[in-house]
Design an enzyme around this catalytic site. Structure first.
Site, mmCIF file in Angstrom:
data_model
loop_
_atom_site.group_PDB
_atom_site.id
_atom_site.type_symbol
_atom_site.label_atom_id
_atom_site.label_comp_id
_atom_site.label_asym_id
_atom_site.label_seq_id
_atom_site.Cartn_x
_atom_site.Cartn_y
_atom_site.Cartn_z
ATOM 1 N N CYS A 66 -8.057 59.661 -55.706
ATOM 2 C CA CYS A 66 -7.755 58.069 -55.491
ATOM 3 C C CYS A 66 -6.437 57.597 -56.442
ATOM 4 O O CYS A 66 -5.718 57.082 -55.986
ATOM 5 C CB CYS A 66 -8.974 57.345 -55.510
ATOM 6 S SG CYS A 66 -8.310 55.553 -55.178
ATOM 7 N N CYS A 187 -17.323 54.674 -55.461
ATOM 8 C CA CYS A 187 -17.142 53.038 -55.079
ATOM 9 C C CYS A 187 -17.675 52.612 -53.994
ATOM 10 O O CYS A 187 -18.561 51.786 -53.719
ATOM 11 C CB CYS A 187 -16.039 52.432 -55.318
ATOM 12 S SG CYS A 187 -14.546 53.170 -54.486
#
Length: 420
Positions: A66, A187
């Site tokens: 990410c 997440c």
């Protein structure tokens, strides 16, 4: 910045709450608030990659991916090109070799679209260092970012500790931020059970838990991708703890051992794919001698371990650690350090033999009877490799006493589901 469409999920995602908190801070500081969505980019460049890695028997690290593709590529380009920012500031606990003022006074030119880096960039690379708060150091997660992005990034928390930052936030009246829990784990999974989450996207691949010592079937599982090496395997009907030590994605078997530090979990050698060097490509010492002494970790908060790095012709590296480590895992990133400098990282694609395999080999050479009768079923005799190459993957013939490498045809990879 929004990366995950929480409307598509049944679980808990804090995206909207994080957005509200950021808006409140901007309003208190009287600075503009901008919101941008990278849901599509995240799906194609991070999450789809995660699914493919699990299907190959690996355990990916989406946080590192990410940062590489979303925060320090798409968002970095948005900040500098669309908003016209001179630099990008993030809340990572890390620092670079540039002072903040140097970042702002750089002469920005578009990077040349050439195979090799610009001469000035090679002579004056920006280096990535650990922050002052070593307990919160996040260079591990930044180990794949580009030199261009790092050159225009500042880390305001570089010389601060987490406790001091909290005191500053309290003094500035940001109580709503202080109450937030620290983000842990992946997440977009939130507080959900990982097995239930991943089975929403990958079809179950039932298989057996097999004892690595005896070859006995201990129980069943729903898919090798629901477990990682070193993880406790909760096997129905078993009172004692068992731990995953190996995977065989051709048979769907997960091999387990009865102790958390079983020799089958201990290895000291691994190979990465092409290594990403942050400042130099690769290190001058490594080019000159083909070997380099430095430190290694493959998990965020694990202690740094001395290692020897060997450079391969294709840019990948072999890493041999000073002592065997528990649960080295394909798919995770091998991150290298020299002192407090983070040199870069490479994805682990194969492992050397385990201590258990070496023990069995020594017993054979000595002509002693093997400790366990079913070593022919021991998957640790093979070099664990999840090859991204379309050519046939080489694994050992487990039933062959000579452990001859033979090609095995790869299973077709199912297409991941598209977001709703």
């Amino acid at each position: 910045m929004k990366n995950w469409d929480s409307l598509d999920e049944k679980g808990v995602c804090t995206t909207e709450r994080d957005c509200e908190d950021a808006y409140k801070v901007c309003r208190q500081l009287d600075i503009p608030f901008h919101q941008v969505s990278y849901v599509k980019e995240y799906w194609h460049e991070v999450f789809s990659n995660l699914l493919r890695e699990y299907q190959r028997g690996r355990t990916p690290n989406p946080d590192i991916i990410c940062n590489k593709h979303i925060k320090f590529k798409h968002f970095y380009q948005y900040a500098t090109n669309t908003l016209g920012a001179d630099a990008m500031a993030t809340g990572h606990y890390a620092r670079t070799s540039l002072e903040d003022e140097e970042v702002f006074h750089q002469r920005h030119v578009l990077p040349p679209q050439t195979l090799f880096r610009d001469r000035f960039e090679i002579r004056n690379p920006v280096r990535l260092f650990q922050g002052a708060d070593l307990l919160k150091d996040q260079t591990f997660f930044l180990s794949q970012i580009s030199q261009n992005a790092l050159r225009r990034t500042i880390f305001p928390l570089a010389s601060l500790t987490k406790d001091f930052v909290k005191k500053m936030a309290a003094g500035a009246g940001f109580e709503h931020v202080l109450k937030k829990k620290e983000s842990m784990g992946i997440c977009f999974i939130g507080e959900r059970n990982f097995e239930e989450f991943i089975l929403e996207y990958l079809e179950p691949r039932p298989g057996n838990f097999v004892c690595i010592e005896t070859g006995k079937v201990m129980g069943e599982h729903k898919g090798w991708f629901t477990f990682t090496l070193g993880q406790r395997a909760r096997i129905g009907g078993q009172r004692d703890a068992w731990f995953v030590v190996d995977k065989d994605i051709t048979t769907n078997d997960l091999f387990v051992a009865p102790t958390t530090n079983h020799p089958a979990l201990l290895r000291d050698t691994l190979r990465t794919e092409r290594f990403h060097w942050i400042a130099e490509e690769p290190s001058a010492e490594l080019i000159r001698t083909k070997m380099m002494e430095c430190q290694f970790r493959f998990q965020h908060q694990m202690p740094l371990t001395p290692c020897t790095v060997t450079l391969n012709q294709d840019g990948s590296v072999w890493i041999m650690t000073a002592k065997p480590l528990r649960a080295l895992t394909p798919g995770q990133f091998a991150v290298l350090y020299k002192g407090d400098e983070c040199l870069g990282s490479g994805k682990i694609i194969s492992l050397g033999p385990s201590e258990y395999t070496l023990q069995q080999g020594r017993q054979r050479l000595a002509g002693k009877p093997l400790t366990h009768s079913s070593t022919s079923q021991n998957p640790s005799h093979k070099l664990i490799a999840a090859n991204q190459n379309p050519s046939p993957r080489l694994v050992s013939a487990n039933q062959n006493p000579s452990h001859r490498l033979v090609p095995v045809k790869r299973n077709p990879t199912p297409r991941p589901l598209l977001p709703k």
